[in-house]
Design an enzyme around this catalytic site. Structure first.
Site, PDB file in Angstrom:
ATOM      1  N   LYS A 151       0.859  -1.191   0.000  1.00  0.00           N
ATOM      2  CA  LYS A 151       0.000   0.000   0.000  1.00  0.00           C
ATOM      3  C   LYS A 151       0.889   1.233   0.000  1.00  0.00           C
ATOM      4  CE  LYS A 151      -1.731   2.908   2.806  1.00  0.00           C
ATOM      5  NZ  LYS A 151      -1.651   4.141   1.973  1.00  0.00           N
ATOM      6  N   GLY A 204       6.706   4.997   8.518  1.00  0.00           N
ATOM      7  CA  GLY A 204       5.926   6.224   8.559  1.00  0.00           C
ATOM      8  C   GLY A 204       6.059   6.886   9.913  1.00  0.00           C
ATOM      9  N   SER A 205       4.992   7.535  10.325  1.00  0.00           N
ATOM     10  CA  SER A 205       5.070   8.321  11.556  1.00  0.00           C
ATOM     11  C   SER A 205       4.987   7.408  12.790  1.00  0.00           C
ATOM     12  CB  SER A 205       3.921   9.330  11.590  1.00  0.00           C
ATOM     13  OG  SER A 205       2.679   8.659  11.568  1.00  0.00           O
ATOM     14  N   THR A 206       5.572   7.862  13.870  1.00  0.00           N
ATOM     15  CA  THR A 206       5.552   7.096  15.118  1.00  0.00           C
ATOM     16  C   THR A 206       4.119   6.971  15.632  1.00  0.00           C
ATOM     17  OG1 THR A 206       7.816   7.731  15.616  1.00  0.00           O
ATOM     18  CG2 THR A 206       6.483   7.031  17.474  1.00  0.00           C
ATOM     19  N   VAL A 208       1.190   6.809  13.923  1.00  0.00           N
ATOM     20  CA  VAL A 208       0.454   5.756  13.212  1.00  0.00           C
ATOM     21  C   VAL A 208       1.083   4.392  13.512  1.00  0.00           C
ATOM     22  CG1 VAL A 208      -0.183   4.867  10.942  1.00  0.00           C
ATOM     23  CG2 VAL A 208      -0.387   7.306  11.400  1.00  0.00           C
ATOM     24  N   GLY A 209       2.408   4.348  13.609  1.00  0.00           N
ATOM     25  CA  GLY A 209       3.098   3.087  13.900  1.00  0.00           C
ATOM     26  C   GLY A 209       2.658   2.468  15.216  1.00  0.00           C
ATOM     27  N   GLU A 226       9.495   1.045  10.928  1.00  0.00           N
ATOM     28  CA  GLU A 226      10.534   2.059  10.708  1.00  0.00           C
ATOM     29  C   GLU A 226       9.843   3.401  10.893  1.00  0.00           C
ATOM     30  OE1 GLU A 226      13.565   1.377  10.489  1.00  0.00           O
ATOM     31  OE2 GLU A 226      13.673  -0.653   9.671  1.00  0.00           O
ATOM     32  N   CYS A 260      13.779  10.150   7.493  1.00  0.00           N
ATOM     33  CA  CYS A 260      13.751   9.745   8.901  1.00  0.00           C
ATOM     34  C   CYS A 260      15.150   9.770   9.512  1.00  0.00           C
ATOM     35  CB  CYS A 260      13.091   8.386   9.054  1.00  0.00           C
ATOM     36  SG  CYS A 260      13.640   7.205   7.845  1.00  0.00           S
ATOM     37  N   GLU A 354      10.186  16.042  15.538  1.00  0.00           N
ATOM     38  CA  GLU A 354      10.609  15.726  14.176  1.00  0.00           C
ATOM     39  C   GLU A 354       9.889  16.675  13.226  1.00  0.00           C
ATOM     40  OE1 GLU A 354       9.308  12.065  12.195  1.00  0.00           O
ATOM     41  OE2 GLU A 354      11.351  11.808  11.464  1.00  0.00           O
TER      42      GLU A 354
END
Ligand code: NAP
Ligand code: MG
Length: 451
Positions: A151, A204-206, A208-209, A226, A260, A354
């Site tokens: 995706k 992606g972002s922390t 959403v992770g 990651e 990142c 970030e």
């Protein structure tokens, strides 16, 4: 979804987004394709992956041009990105025949291990490096005998879609690799919650992770993360200051800071602090931000108007002053000038958050212990650079910094044949390198009695 060219603000194409039922259908196809794909002999699977890499190489200019139009990346960088995808496929094409287990001495029989593929793997990709990041998940997953659904980010589906076509042209069977452009909370979320998806690779972002990690718990789904970073570039007084200053802008402004691994904290030892900022200024002003089609351009625009607004909210920044700014085109497109901030303390937002844009914050430090304290004072731990001519200090610092990827007297961090990943909230697990296949397989132990 309107795909926008970030260098012009113009609509490139309207790309249909997959719904949750579309994802369900893709998972069924991937599931159906799995038994035959895992049964392909190692040599044949390797040959197919090499053919896939060759297709990428044959279409490298086309893929690079698509990436320029979709992301605004400079053409030279976009070629590197397509080349990275090709190289990662070649590297893992060497894996199927080498995916060996162990034979372990036991009494009364034979004990062997197998590395079994997991099944359907979902790879959720961000917009900052669409082709490389897709490849880092997809290539080892396919090599280990899994089927894969990618995706791409809603903003950057174009190269992923083309890579899916090239996989079929190379002879990969239908259903082995599928590309499903879609929205994160809908298509992405369905991949994460679908019981037949056995592993998620997320970059992606922390924020959403963390949600994905929680959702994976329901099925004890395997997961590689990651996530973000707030990495330090640490300059000691004994370093080659000219070289450190000349290269520092590229360690944080490359890809317009949408990286990142960006060294968005610059730590300079106090005795050379003023001198270093003097040397840094011309290097920052010399960064060529502009037309992505110009071969000499080093940095393009930010990915979207919304992201530019987010980056702009840090300049000016509360608790920080602007030291100097480079140049960027005016007019249409989501441009942002490379910016050097001086926070009043390590409490400032720009020092801790970030920003994911071309913004670096500079603070002085006293000694090794002070540098380690400042660099480690973050929930992230992805990368970092250490500049010193003292080898002992370089080693002490390399061991003390809590980050997965460090470089001494350079800023290199991602090579496809070395492991890549984060400490702390920068991620979970490692990608790339010789061991990546372990995270796309389960170890199975079999004992065969000789009685
Ligand atoms: P993001 O929202 O975390 O998106 C990454 C990927 O996850 C995209 O494909 C996204 O789809 C998808 N996604 C979003 N919500 C999801 C959900 N609930 N379930 C499953 N998948 C989901 O990051 P972003 O919007 O691209 O960027 C936001 C920030 O993330 C950046 O400003 C930066 O700080 C950070 N970031 C980090 C990296 C990195 O390499 N570590 C890369 C990119 C961004 P959509 O495209 O539809 O949102
Ligand atoms: Mg998003």
């Amino acid at each position: 979804m309107d795909v926008i060219n970030p260098a012009t603000g113009e609509v490139v194409e309207d790309v249909p987004m997959a719904s949750a039922p579309d994802v369900d259908a893709a998972v069924e196809r991937a599931s159906a394709a799995f038994p035959a794909w895992r049964a392909v002999s190692p040599g044949d699977r390797a040959r197919l992956l090499r053919a896939f890499a060759q297709e990428i190489d044959d279409h490298l200019e086309e893929l690079a041009a698509l990436e320029v139009v979709n992301t605004g990346h400079p053409i030279g960088q976009a070629r590197w990105e397509a080349g990275n995808l090709r190289d990662v496929l070649h590297y893992y094409a060497g894996a199927p025949e080498r995916l060996t287990g162990a034979q372990i001495p036991v009494p009364g029989g034979l004990d062997v291990t197998f590395h079994e593929p997991l099944g359907v793997v979902g790879v959720i990709v961000p917009w900052n490096y669409p082709m490389p990041i897709m490849g880092w998940g997809m290539a080892p997953a396919l090599a280990a005998g899994n089927t894969v659904i990618v995706k791409p980010a809603e903003l950057t589906p174009l190269t992923a879609r083309r890579v899916g076509e090239l996989a079929l042209a190379a002879g990969l069977p239908e259903g082995v690799l599928q590309i499903v452009p879609g929205l994160g909370p809908e298509a992405g979320q369905r991949l994460v919650t679908h019981p037949k998806v056995r592993k998620i690779v997320f970059t992606g972002s922390t924020r959403v992770g963390k949600g994905i990690m929680a959702a994976c718990a329901t099925d004890v789904k395997r997961l590689t993360l990651e996530l973000g970073g707030k990495s330090s570039n640490i300059i000691f007084a004994d370093a080659d200051l000219e070289k450190a200053a000349a290269t520092a802008p590229y360690s944080v402004f490359e890809n317009a800071g949408q990286d990142c691994c960006a060294r968005s904290r610059l730590l300079v030892q106090r005795p050379v602090y003023d001198r270093f900022l003097e040397l840094l200024e011309p290097a920052v002003l010399g960064v060529r931000v502009g037309d992505p089609y110009d071969e000499k351009t080093e940095v393009g625009p930010l990915i979207s108007a919304a992201h530019r607004d987010r980056v702009a909210s840090y300049v000016p920044s509360p608790g920080a002053t602007v030291a100097y700014q480079g140049s960027a085109p005016e007019g249409p497109g989501f441009w942002f000038r490379p910016t050097v901030l001086i926070p009043s303390s390590s409490e400032a937002a720009c020092w801790n958050e970030e920003i994911f844009g071309p913004v670096v914050s500079v603070l002085p430090f006293d000694d090794e212990a002070d540098a380690v304290r400042l660099a480690n004072d973050t929930s992230y731990g992805l990368s970092g650079s250490i500049w010193t001519r003292d080898l002992g200090r370089a080693l002490r610092m390399s061991r003390a910094i809590e980050a997965g990827n460090l470089s001494v007297n350079s800023h290199s961090s991602v090579r496809y044949w070395t492991p890549f990943g984060g400490f702390k909230q920068s991620g979970l697990g490692r990608e790339l390198g010789p061991d990546a296949l372990q995270s796309f397989t389960e170890t199975k132990n079999v004992f065969i009695s000789t009685d």
